[in-house]
Design a protein around this motif. Structure first.
Motif, PDB file in Angstrom:
ATOM      1  N   ARG A 170       1.031  -1.335   0.108  1.00 51.22           N
ATOM      2  CA  ARG A 170       0.008  -0.099  -0.054  1.00 51.22           C
ATOM      3  C   ARG A 170       1.152   1.365   0.224  1.00 51.22           C
ATOM      4  N   THR A 171       1.608   1.324  -1.115  1.00 52.66           N
ATOM      5  CA  THR A 171       2.548   2.721  -0.902  1.00 52.66           C
ATOM      6  C   THR A 171       2.009   3.598  -1.828  1.00 52.66           C
ATOM      7  N   ASP A 172       0.675   3.860  -1.464  1.00 49.76           N
ATOM      8  CA  ASP A 172       0.259   5.079  -2.219  1.00 49.76           C
ATOM      9  C   ASP A 172       0.676   6.480  -1.753  1.00 49.76           C
ATOM     10  N   LYS A 173       1.104   6.645  -0.628  1.00 49.29           N
ATOM     11  CA  LYS A 173       1.986   7.992  -0.250  1.00 49.29           C
ATOM     12  C   LYS A 173       2.969   8.258  -1.370  1.00 49.29           C
ATOM     13  N   HIS A 174       3.822   7.226  -1.636  1.00 49.61           N
ATOM     14  CA  HIS A 174       4.815   7.416  -2.694  1.00 49.61           C
ATOM     15  C   HIS A 174       4.313   7.722  -4.076  1.00 49.61           C
ATOM     16  N   ILE A 175       3.251   7.280  -4.297  1.00 46.41           N
ATOM     17  CA  ILE A 175       2.642   7.580  -5.726  1.00 46.41           C
ATOM     18  C   ILE A 175       2.139   8.914  -5.636  1.00 46.41           C
ATOM     19  N   ILE A 176       1.513   9.500  -4.579  1.00 42.86           N
ATOM     20  CA  ILE A 176       0.974  10.730  -4.702  1.00 42.86           C
ATOM     21  C   ILE A 176       2.111  11.757  -4.818  1.00 42.86           C
ATOM     22  N   GLN A 177       3.032  11.571  -3.898  1.00 39.26           N
ATOM     23  CA  GLN A 177       4.384  12.642  -4.030  1.00 39.26           C
ATOM     24  C   GLN A 177       5.086  12.364  -5.554  1.00 39.26           C
ATOM     25  N   ALA A 178       5.275  11.215  -6.147  1.00 32.96           N
ATOM     26  CA  ALA A 178       5.778  10.863  -7.578  1.00 32.96           C
ATOM     27  C   ALA A 178       5.023  11.710  -8.494  1.00 32.96           C
ATOM     28  N   ILE A 179       3.805  11.548  -8.461  1.00 34.57           N
ATOM     29  CA  ILE A 179       2.909  11.993  -9.693  1.00 34.57           C
ATOM     30  C   ILE A 179       3.005  13.626  -9.630  1.00 34.57           C
ATOM     31  N   ALA A 180       2.823  14.205  -8.409  1.00 37.02           N
ATOM     32  CA  ALA A 180       3.071  15.654  -7.806  1.00 37.02           C
ATOM     33  C   ALA A 180       4.268  16.157  -8.400  1.00 37.02           C
ATOM     34  N   LEU A 181       5.503  15.398  -8.180  1.00 35.32           N
ATOM     35  CA  LEU A 181       6.531  15.785  -8.860  1.00 35.32           C
ATOM     36  C   LEU A 181       6.903  15.833 -10.169  1.00 35.32           C
ATOM     37  N   LEU A 182       6.112  14.885 -10.920  1.00 32.22           N
ATOM     38  CA  LEU A 182       6.191  14.563 -12.100  1.00 32.22           C
ATOM     39  C   LEU A 182       5.600  15.824 -12.849  1.00 32.22           C
ATOM     40  N   ALA A 313      -2.432   7.416 -11.267  1.00 32.53           N
ATOM     41  CA  ALA A 313      -2.020   8.243  -9.995  1.00 32.53           C
ATOM     42  C   ALA A 313      -2.534   9.486  -9.718  1.00 32.53           C
ATOM     43  N   ARG A 314      -3.042  10.167 -10.534  1.00 42.44           N
ATOM     44  CA  ARG A 314      -3.622  11.376 -10.149  1.00 42.44           C
ATOM     45  C   ARG A 314      -5.058  11.083  -9.642  1.00 42.44           C
ATOM     46  N   LEU A 315      -5.556  10.099 -10.109  1.00 44.28           N
ATOM     47  CA  LEU A 315      -7.160   9.800  -9.237  1.00 44.28           C
ATOM     48  C   LEU A 315      -6.598   9.275  -7.731  1.00 44.28           C
ATOM     49  N   ILE A 316      -5.458   8.680  -7.542  1.00 40.76           N
ATOM     50  CA  ILE A 316      -4.934   8.338  -6.335  1.00 40.76           C
ATOM     51  C   ILE A 316      -4.836   9.582  -5.531  1.00 40.76           C
ATOM     52  N   SER A 317      -4.046  10.367  -6.053  1.00 42.70           N
ATOM     53  CA  SER A 317      -3.500  11.525  -5.385  1.00 42.70           C
ATOM     54  C   SER A 317      -4.735  12.664  -4.900  1.00 42.70           C
ATOM     55  N   HIS A 318      -5.609  12.616  -6.203  1.00 41.63           N
ATOM     56  CA  HIS A 318      -6.860  13.663  -5.823  1.00 41.63           C
ATOM     57  C   HIS A 318      -7.771  13.163  -4.749  1.00 41.63           C
ATOM     58  N   ALA A 319      -7.807  11.622  -4.597  1.00 38.41           N
ATOM     59  CA  ALA A 319      -8.658  11.316  -3.508  1.00 38.41           C
ATOM     60  C   ALA A 319      -7.912  11.255  -2.190  1.00 38.41           C
ATOM     61  N   THR A 332     -18.683   9.806  -8.596  1.00 43.62           N
ATOM     62  CA  THR A 332     -17.800  10.692  -7.860  1.00 43.62           C
ATOM     63  C   THR A 332     -16.399  10.542  -8.508  1.00 43.62           C
ATOM     64  N   VAL A 333     -15.861   9.308  -8.979  1.00 42.25           N
ATOM     65  CA  VAL A 333     -14.892   9.189  -9.689  1.00 42.25           C
ATOM     66  C   VAL A 333     -14.957   9.685 -11.012  1.00 42.25           C
ATOM     67  N   GLN A 334     -15.988   9.813 -11.600  1.00 44.26           N
ATOM     68  CA  GLN A 334     -16.342  10.301 -12.994  1.00 44.26           C
ATOM     69  C   GLN A 334     -16.048  11.841 -13.047  1.00 44.26           C
ATOM     70  N   ILE A 335     -16.231  12.441 -12.089  1.00 45.48           N
ATOM     71  CA  ILE A 335     -15.964  13.945 -12.171  1.00 45.48           C
ATOM     72  C   ILE A 335     -15.075  14.404 -11.105  1.00 45.48           C
ATOM     73  N   LEU A 336     -14.066  13.435 -10.766  1.00 45.81           N
ATOM     74  CA  LEU A 336     -13.204  13.842  -9.830  1.00 45.81           C
ATOM     75  C   LEU A 336     -12.022  14.682 -10.610  1.00 45.81           C
ATOM     76  N   GLY A 337     -11.945  15.965 -10.070  1.00 45.32           N
ATOM     77  CA  GLY A 337     -10.986  16.951 -10.467  1.00 45.32           C
ATOM     78  C   GLY A 337     -11.683  17.955 -11.341  1.00 45.32           C
ATOM     79  N   ALA A 338     -12.965  17.817 -11.340  1.00 38.09           N
ATOM     80  CA  ALA A 338     -13.811  18.827 -11.963  1.00 38.09           C
ATOM     81  C   ALA A 338     -14.810  19.399 -10.959  1.00 38.09           C
ATOM     82  N   GLU A 339     -14.278  19.554  -9.764  1.00 43.55           N
ATOM     83  CA  GLU A 339     -15.233  20.167  -8.799  1.00 43.55           C
ATOM     84  C   GLU A 339     -15.743  21.451  -8.774  1.00 43.55           C
ATOM     85  N   LYS A 340     -14.778  22.498  -9.398  1.00 41.90           N
ATOM     86  CA  LYS A 340     -15.104  23.669  -9.700  1.00 41.90           C
ATOM     87  C   LYS A 340     -16.222  23.819 -10.794  1.00 41.90           C
TER      88      LYS A 340
END
Length: 469
Positions: A170-182, A313-319, A332-340
């Motif tokens: 369950r290394t999702d924290k590393h995925i969140i940091q990696a996609i943000a840095l990417l 990775a962006r879905l995991i990071s946003h969630a 919710t997954v369908q519009i994740l990232g389009a909240e505004k």
């Protein structure tokens, strides 16, 4: 309702059973009642320690606090309550005339179910427990000043470490940091590459038209430096740098007729240094993308197989985490990232967005204009299934994600040709059957190997016996 006669206080040092001698429930928030709680002399007249069970070690304290935080009752706590409240329970569970005050209603329900002791969690209990917490070191005999604070600090650190302990699956924290840095590197590399182009174009403007890729442009500027130094012998080396001999020859032809200005050594040195930094950043970005791929493969293989490394990775990071994403409904997954856009549409009573982050998936781009909303809804449904399998399965595998991806492909064909896609239930049964057969084959291999070794030994034994004769 039974009167609260006892209080259960869970401290970092152990369990304390506090006996309440008497106090009014009405006016517990009054100034007089608050002064009673803060003054030890007055508080000791209404509450005293009946029994105290210290923890035997730091490990024992951590195990107990983990169970308490989850609303579970330990064997130690049950024995402690039954041994000290046994006389009061002799008349039977139906005849209990007192109540036990607890800080959390969850643990109160467990205690009541296990021992039959009525538990209460209200404002009076919380205020009394606040007084016990404030005067705990004085109420318990044998505790020195600072002992309770040291125990709280040590248990707090141990509890925090146990909650954030590393889990290879369950290394999702590393995925969140990696996609943000990417994402940040992508933006920065584009900005820096444009700066290299503008800066070096004063000397060699034609190079921008020949080489359009930012990374290759930075490598070429770093290699060429002065355009006059580009000889036919160096063109071969430039072709190896660009992995394209034809482009290298075009660069050489452009250098011979370039209209760029001359450049000083100090300016060229700075351009060379900056181009080197940009190429190094671009190389690091590639290695970071490979690192993200390996982490997604270990953490969310089905989501990766379905929608790819970047979008998954962006879905995991946003969630916030893979577990949080798995708990979201497909809508919710369908519009994740389009909240505004969603809230703006709700406010203006306009059309709500059809997709958020999953828009970057290739499936949305391949669908027709009238089917984009339908395929985004279907894809979000499959992403929700894949994330739940990844989050809660014990043996990670990408087979479910691959079959879910095939289902999305079938749905796209259905929109174009009308070909009926397979049902989700049938597909999942096929995957389960395939996994079961793989497990049987894996279990059969060691047995076959052992049998082969045994047969070999028997043959050797027989051969040795003949030789001996």
């Amino acid at each position: 309702m039974a009167e609260v006669r006892y209080l259960l206080f869970e401290s970092a040092s152990g369990y304390a059973l506090v006996e309440r001698k008497g106090s009014e429930e009405i006016g517990v928030q009054s100034e007089e009642a608050q002064r009673t709680l803060t003054d030890f002399g007055r508080f000791s007249q209404i509450c005293s320690i009946k029994a105290f069970l210290p923890f035997t070690s730091a490990e024992n304290a951590l195990a107990n606090i983990n169970d308490i935080s989850e609303g579970l009752m330990t064997d130690e706590l049950r024995e402690f309550l039954e041994s000290n409240l046994g006389k009061a329970l002799k008349g039977g569970k139906e005849k209990v005339k007192f109540a036990l005050g607890v800080a959390d209603s969850k643990i109160g329900g467990t205690v009541q179910e296990s021992t039959g002791i009525p538990c209460v969690c209200n404002d009076l209990v919380q205020e009394l427990l606040r007084g016990v917490r404030a005067h705990f070191a004085k109420l318990v005999k044998g505790l020195r000043d600072g002992d309770a604070e040291k125990a709280q600090l040590g248990l707090g650190h141990a509890y925090s470490r146990s909650k954030v302990k590393f889990d290879v699956n369950r290394t999702d924290k590393h995925i969140i940091q990696a996609i943000a840095l990417l994402d940040l590197l992508e933006k920065d590399i584009n900005t820096f590459a444009m700066r290299v182009r503008e800066w070096y174009s004063w000397h060699f403007p034609e190079l921008s038209k020949v080489i359009t890729d930012n990374y290759l442009y930075a490598k070429a500027a770093q290699f060429i430096q002065r355009r006059e130094s580009l000889t036919p012998e160096r063109v071969v080396e430039l072709g190896a740098t660009l992995v394209d001999a034809e482009k290298a020859s075009l660069v050489y032809e452009a250098a011979k007729t370039s209209m760029g200005m001359d450049i000083s050594d100090i300016d060229l040195l700075n351009i060379h240094t900056f181009a080197l930094r940009v190429s190094k950043l671009a190389e690091y970005r590639k290695s970071l993308a490979e690192y993200l791929h390996s982490k997604m493969e270990a953490c969310a293989p089905n989501l990766q197989a379905l929608i790819g490394d970047s979008v998954g990775a962006r879905l995991i990071s946003h969630a916030g985490s893979l577990t949080s994403l798995s708990k979201y409904p497909a809508s919710t997954v369908q519009i994740l990232g389009a909240e505004k856009a969603l809230f703006r549409a709700l406010k203006t009573k306009g059309n709500t967005p059809k997709y958020g982050l999953i828009f970057h998936s290739t499936f949305i781009g391949r669908a027709g204009a009238k089917n984009k909303g339908r395929i985004s809804r279907y894809l979000a449904n499959k992403c929700s299934i894949a994330s739940r399998i990844d989050a809660f399965s014990e043996t990670p595998t990408s087979k479910f994600g691959e079959r879910l991806k095939d289902q999305v492909e079938e749905r796209l064909r259905f929109y174009d040709t009308g070909e009926t896609p397979r049902k989700n239930l049938d597909v999942m049964k096929e995957v389960m059957a395939e996994l079961a057969s793989d497990e049987e084959a894996a279990a059969a291999e060691p047995n076959a190997a052992k049998k082969g070794k045994k047969d070999k030994k028997d043959k050797e034994a027989k051969g040795g016996g003949c030789g001996g004769r």
